[in-house]
Design an enzyme around this catalytic site. Sequence first.
Site, PDB file in Angstrom:
ATOM      1  N   SER A   1      -5.735   7.142   3.015  1.00  0.00           N
ATOM      2  CA  SER A   1      -4.426   7.532   3.817  1.00  0.00           C
ATOM      3  C   SER A   1      -4.639   8.921   2.343  1.00  0.00           C
ATOM      4  CB  SER A   1      -3.484   6.631   3.930  1.00  0.00           C
ATOM      5  OG  SER A   1      -2.668   7.730   4.107  1.00  0.00           O
TER       6      SER A   1
ATOM      7  N   TYR B   1       1.938   0.168   2.015  1.00  0.00           N
ATOM      8  CA  TYR B   1       1.183   0.442   2.936  1.00  0.00           C
ATOM      9  C   TYR B   1       0.920   1.014   2.119  1.00  0.00           C
ATOM     10  CZ  TYR B   1      -1.410   2.985   6.105  1.00  0.00           C
ATOM     11  OH  TYR B   1      -2.495   4.094   6.800  1.00  0.00           O
TER      12      TYR B   1
END
Length: 247
Positions: free
Chosen positions: A137, A150
């Site tokens: 990401s 995360y």
Amino acid sequence: MNISDNTIFIPGGTSGIGLALALRLQEAGNTVVIGGRRTEVLDRLAAEHGFDVVTLDIGDPASVLSARDTVLAAHPDLNVLIAMAGIMVAEDVTTAGFLGTAERIIDTNVLGPVRLVAAFTEHLQTRSDATIITVSSGLAHTPLRVTPSYNASKAFIHQFTESIRLQFAGTSVQVIELVPPAVRTELMPGQSQVEAFLPLDDYINETMSLLASEPDATEILVERVKPLRFSEVNGAYAQAIALVNSH
Ligand SMILES: NC(=O)c1ccc[n+]([C@@H]2O[C@H](COP(=O)([O-])OP(=O)(O)OC[C@H]3O[C@@H](n4cnc5c(N)ncnc54)[C@H](OP(=O)(O)O)[C@@H]3O)[C@@H](O)[C@H]2O)c1
């Protein structure tokens, strides 16, 4: 990676980026097997699109091995693994209760992909032309305030991917990292309605075109993710953090 004539397993193919990519890769002339926890969704997608499907929970080591055995029994020619499955959950580290969420994220997003690589590494090396695709990401490089574990899980994926690529050098296994920006899926509730995020179709179109035009790519970076991916090296880290946290 050549984007046709492969047999591809996508754990995390039941929705969002994984499903959209599965459909496009199938259209491009690949055999695609998708996996996830939701058996009823898998059954519907198998009926609608002709995917072969397997139920698995990447948080459970035994489930990963059993899915591996099922997939390879039906598809001994499998040559591409796309470790797509992941979760994104907000946490508040000023309260002790965040620990359970952090553990769940690490188990799914960190240990899950590692379990998948471990399960398939020996098989993939028996194929003359194999690929492992990991999914990190932009947040691996520029943090979103509400999702510390995360962000860190995706930083792990980035560094794990960079490192295993060094070990697979000289084997038949290519290693590619997808680095999505914020894309309109239901990864977090309501995320698919956020106008500022990249529409899923746009993300998939750009990703497919990069995969096709850069067969030796190490990272697939759509334009939208570059300010996050390179914020530190560009000396624009503070501005990138402000941008990411403005939505
Ligand atoms: N959308 C974004 O903005 C964005 C940005 C950067 C990175 N990513 C990454 O892209 C990947 C796909 O996310 P998405 O946006 O497409 O969200 P999504 O629609 O929620 O997809 C997540 C997928 O992972 C599967 N999954 C989750 N936990 C699992 C588990 N324990 N075992 C097996 N499968 C599991 C889900 O299937 P089941 O529910 O059926 O298990 C689903 O297919 C994730 O790794 C995410 O971190 C997304």
